[in-house]
Motif scaffolding. Structure first.
Motif, PDB file in Angstrom:
ATOM      1  N   VAL A 295      -4.158  12.377   4.243  1.00 52.92           N
ATOM      2  CA  VAL A 295      -5.347  11.678   3.768  1.00 52.92           C
ATOM      3  C   VAL A 295      -4.969  10.731   2.627  1.00 52.92           C
ATOM      4  O   VAL A 295      -4.553  11.171   1.563  1.00 52.92           O
ATOM      5  CB  VAL A 295      -6.410  12.693   3.276  1.00 52.92           C
ATOM      6  N   ASP A 296      -5.105   9.428   2.887  1.00 52.30           N
ATOM      7  CA  ASP A 296      -4.845   8.435   1.846  1.00 52.30           C
ATOM      8  C   ASP A 296      -6.169   8.134   1.142  1.00 52.30           C
ATOM      9  O   ASP A 296      -7.105   7.622   1.750  1.00 52.30           O
ATOM     10  CB  ASP A 296      -4.278   7.160   2.514  1.00 52.30           C
ATOM     11  N   ILE A 297      -6.223   8.463  -0.142  1.00 52.21           N
ATOM     12  CA  ILE A 297      -7.468   8.293  -0.895  1.00 52.21           C
ATOM     13  C   ILE A 297      -7.958   6.842  -0.818  1.00 52.21           C
ATOM     14  O   ILE A 297      -9.148   6.572  -0.865  1.00 52.21           O
ATOM     15  CB  ILE A 297      -7.238   8.686  -2.387  1.00 52.21           C
ATOM     16  N   LYS A 298      -7.029   5.887  -0.681  1.00 50.24           N
ATOM     17  CA  LYS A 298      -7.438   4.476  -0.679  1.00 50.24           C
ATOM     18  C   LYS A 298      -8.128   4.057   0.626  1.00 50.24           C
ATOM     19  O   LYS A 298      -8.552   2.921   0.745  1.00 50.24           O
ATOM     20  CB  LYS A 298      -6.246   3.587  -1.004  1.00 50.24           C
TER      21      LYS A 298
ATOM     22  N   TRP B  62      -2.837  11.701  -0.670  1.00 47.59           N
ATOM     23  CA  TRP B  62      -1.908  10.845  -1.410  1.00 47.59           C
ATOM     24  C   TRP B  62      -2.571   9.521  -1.718  1.00 47.59           C
ATOM     25  O   TRP B  62      -3.647   9.210  -1.193  1.00 47.59           O
ATOM     26  CB  TRP B  62      -0.592  10.673  -0.655  1.00 47.59           C
ATOM     27  N   ILE B  63      -1.923   8.730  -2.569  1.00 49.96           N
ATOM     28  CA  ILE B  63      -2.475   7.437  -2.990  1.00 49.96           C
ATOM     29  C   ILE B  63      -1.447   6.375  -2.617  1.00 49.96           C
ATOM     30  O   ILE B  63      -0.361   6.306  -3.208  1.00 49.96           O
ATOM     31  CB  ILE B  63      -2.717   7.412  -4.526  1.00 49.96           C
ATOM     32  N   SER B  64      -1.762   5.566  -1.636  1.00 46.15           N
ATOM     33  CA  SER B  64      -0.776   4.581  -1.166  1.00 46.15           C
ATOM     34  C   SER B  64      -0.736   3.371  -2.093  1.00 46.15           C
ATOM     35  O   SER B  64      -1.694   3.086  -2.820  1.00 46.15           O
ATOM     36  CB  SER B  64      -1.120   4.124   0.249  1.00 46.15           C
ATOM     37  N   THR B  65       0.381   2.659  -2.079  1.00 48.35           N
ATOM     38  CA  THR B  65       0.497   1.383  -2.809  1.00 48.35           C
ATOM     39  C   THR B  65       1.272   0.423  -1.908  1.00 48.35           C
ATOM     40  O   THR B  65       1.923   0.840  -0.958  1.00 48.35           O
ATOM     41  CB  THR B  65       1.295   1.538  -4.130  1.00 48.35           C
TER      42      THR B  65
ATOM     43  N   CYS C 194      -8.087   0.240   5.717  1.00 46.79           N
ATOM     44  CA  CYS C 194      -8.776  -0.154   4.491  1.00 46.79           C
ATOM     45  C   CYS C 194      -7.781  -0.181   3.333  1.00 46.79           C
ATOM     46  O   CYS C 194      -7.747  -1.129   2.537  1.00 46.79           O
ATOM     47  CB  CYS C 194      -9.905   0.838   4.230  1.00 46.79           C
ATOM     48  N   ALA C 195      -6.939   0.851   3.250  1.00 48.20           N
ATOM     49  CA  ALA C 195      -5.965   0.938   2.152  1.00 48.20           C
ATOM     50  C   ALA C 195      -5.023  -0.274   2.161  1.00 48.20           C
ATOM     51  O   ALA C 195      -4.701  -0.827   1.107  1.00 48.20           O
ATOM     52  CB  ALA C 195      -5.164   2.234   2.281  1.00 48.20           C
ATOM     53  N   GLU C 196      -4.599  -0.698   3.345  1.00 45.34           N
ATOM     54  CA  GLU C 196      -3.671  -1.831   3.414  1.00 45.34           C
ATOM     55  C   GLU C 196      -4.346  -3.130   2.966  1.00 45.34           C
ATOM     56  O   GLU C 196      -3.689  -4.027   2.440  1.00 45.34           O
ATOM     57  CB  GLU C 196      -3.119  -1.975   4.839  1.00 45.34           C
ATOM     58  N   ILE C 197      -5.642  -3.225   3.175  1.00 45.04           N
ATOM     59  CA  ILE C 197      -6.364  -4.414   2.697  1.00 45.04           C
ATOM     60  C   ILE C 197      -6.501  -4.355   1.175  1.00 45.04           C
ATOM     61  O   ILE C 197      -6.145  -5.283   0.451  1.00 45.04           O
ATOM     62  CB  ILE C 197      -7.753  -4.520   3.369  1.00 45.04           C
ATOM     63  N   VAL C 198      -7.006  -3.223   0.695  1.00 49.61           N
ATOM     64  CA  VAL C 198      -7.243  -3.070  -0.739  1.00 49.61           C
ATOM     65  C   VAL C 198      -5.932  -3.153  -1.532  1.00 49.61           C
ATOM     66  O   VAL C 198      -5.891  -3.714  -2.631  1.00 49.61           O
ATOM     67  CB  VAL C 198      -7.968  -1.723  -0.977  1.00 49.61           C
ATOM     68  N   ASN C 199      -4.866  -2.622  -0.957  1.00 46.90           N
ATOM     69  CA  ASN C 199      -3.583  -2.625  -1.672  1.00 46.90           C
ATOM     70  C   ASN C 199      -3.005  -4.028  -1.884  1.00 46.90           C
ATOM     71  O   ASN C 199      -2.222  -4.240  -2.802  1.00 46.90           O
ATOM     72  CB  ASN C 199      -2.574  -1.729  -0.952  1.00 46.90           C
ATOM     73  N   GLN C 200      -3.391  -4.986  -1.045  1.00 42.63           N
ATOM     74  CA  GLN C 200      -2.969  -6.371  -1.302  1.00 42.63           C
ATOM     75  C   GLN C 200      -3.557  -6.829  -2.642  1.00 42.63           C
ATOM     76  O   GLN C 200      -2.885  -7.457  -3.461  1.00 42.63           O
ATOM     77  CB  GLN C 200      -3.465  -7.312  -0.191  1.00 42.63           C
ATOM     78  N   VAL C 201      -4.825  -6.487  -2.859  1.00 42.57           N
ATOM     79  CA  VAL C 201      -5.493  -6.878  -4.104  1.00 42.57           C
ATOM     80  C   VAL C 201      -4.877  -6.122  -5.287  1.00 42.57           C
ATOM     81  O   VAL C 201      -4.559  -6.714  -6.329  1.00 42.57           O
ATOM     82  CB  VAL C 201      -7.016  -6.601  -4.020  1.00 42.57           C
TER      83      VAL C 201
END
Ligand code: SAH
Ligand code: SF4
Length: 360
Positions: free
Chosen positions: A4-7, A62-65, A132-139
């Motif tokens: 589970v990626d929190i982002k 986990w929290i992806s970056t 969603c995480a991959e989009i938000v992580n760009q920002v």
């Protein structure tokens, strides 16, 4: 299992997840603030959560970056970030500086299935949707290097073909406990997926940009295959009823292509089409890329189109090709998609390839 990626959670989804663990819902706000406002990427550092809770979260989630693999800087200051994703594919984001009001152009898919005949991203077909995480992580990644004022979903991909994850990402962008952008500063650009456009309007308040690019169905059918499914009349009707943030206007994007859609007659039809829709217009001179069959318009036809619209009291901006020297301009993003061959492109007088799954 840490799958589970929190982002990938909006704040409401995180609340639901925490409730399932028997935790208070206000903890979601605390976690969001750590992640999106303090750039903390480990539960260990979230000191207002109990040690047991932090350990429990770390065991389950986990929290992806994302970190840029390459950053290219254009002579005009535009910066292109290439991000390598966990599966090895790559996407690009473009930071366009403008006197302290930087705009970040984010990607929503690896490639794109829409097959627009003038777009390099489209020529690779769709590899996959971004999470969603991959989009938000760009920002999150670009924000480490510069302040970002505006976010536009105008990078690789058709955002509305990845509706759920784009809505999630927008919610995190505009969340007061999240990335704290005003919804007036977030714009989703679409080629015209109408049911998804209406759904998005119902579920989140955000600016809309529509890539019009042609003024007759015959012309648009050829340039943008999606028009065969959702033709101009339906598109303009959908624009009329789209709920925008208060006092905002729809942005119509129009890529000017030499001898294809850049005549005075096109400009006249364009004005008739958008008549009575509160809107502003972005004219984008076609950016050429290797192997493309179209040409950029001459300065005289850009000026003629621009002044005709201006004469009709339309708010119009001709977008300069920022970042063209590093292939960061509109339609030039490809994310160095490896192992993928470009679909062969036919010329305007033959049918463009259509993804029938998409148009069902
Ligand atoms: N898929 C979405 C958003 C990404 S494309 C959409 O189509 O709206 C972002 C913008 O780039 C669109 O307005 C598109 O028409 C434009 N564009 C694509 N290829 C281009 C090119 N080669 N030159 C100039 N603009 C281009
Ligand atoms: Fe996809 Fe937009 Fe390119 Fe069309 S213009 S192929 S919708 S990215």
């Amino acid at each position: 299992m840490k799958n589970v990626d929190i982002k990938n959670f909006t704040i409401e989804e995180l609340e639901g997840f925490l409730q399932g663990l028997g935790k208070e819902t206000y903890r979601a706000k605390q976690i969001f603030k750590w992640i999106y406002q303090k750039d903390v990427n480990s539960f260990e550092e979230m000191t207002n959560l109990s040690r047991d809770f932090r350990e429990d979260l770390a065991a389950r989630t986990w929290i992806s970056t994302l970190a840029p693999e390459v950053v290219e800087v254009s002579a005009d200051g535009t910066r292109k970030f290439l991000f390598r994703l966990a599966d090895g594919s790559a996407i690009e984001s473009v930071l366009i500086p403008d006197e302290g009001r930087n705009t970040l152009c984010v990607s929503s898919q690896v490639g794109c299935a829409m097959g627009c005949g003038f777009c390099l991203t489209g020529s690779f077909g769709l590899q996959r949707n971004l999470s969603c995480a991959e989009i938000v992580n760009q920002v999150c990644a670009v924000r480490q290097t510069a302040e970002i004022r505006n976010i536009v979903f105008m990078g690789m991909g058709e955002p509305l073909a990845n509706l759920e994850n784009v809505i999630r990402a927008v919610k995190i962008l505009i969340c007061p406990d999240g990335l704290q952008f005003s919804n007036r500063r977030v714009t989703v650009s679409t080629a015209g997926l109408l049911p998804e456009m209406a759904l998005m309007g119902k579920r989140v308040t955000v600016n809309l940009a529509v890539s019009l690019n042609a003024t007759t169905d015959a012309q648009r059918d050829q340039l943008m295959p999606i028009n065969r499914k959702y033709p101009l009349k339906a598109l303009m009707d959908a624009c009329r009823t789209f709920p925008l943030p208060s006092r905002r206007m729809i942005t119509f994007e129009y890529v000017l292509i030499k001898d294809v859609n850049d005549s005075l007659d096109d400009a006249k039809r364009f004005v008739k089409l958008i008549h009575e829709i509160p809107s502003k217009v972005n004219l984008i001179p076609f950016n050429e890329y290797e192997g493309c069959s179209f040409k950029g318009p001459g300065q005289d036809s850009i000026d003629r189109f621009h002044s005709y619209l201006l004469g009709k009291h339309i708010t119009v901006i001709t977008r300069s090709s920022r970042g063209a020297d590093i292939s960061a301009a509109c339609g030039q993003l490809r994310g160095k998609i490896e192992g993928q061959k470009r679909a062969s492109r036919e010329s305007l007088d033959t049918d463009l390839p259509i993804d029938h799954n998409l148009l069902r």
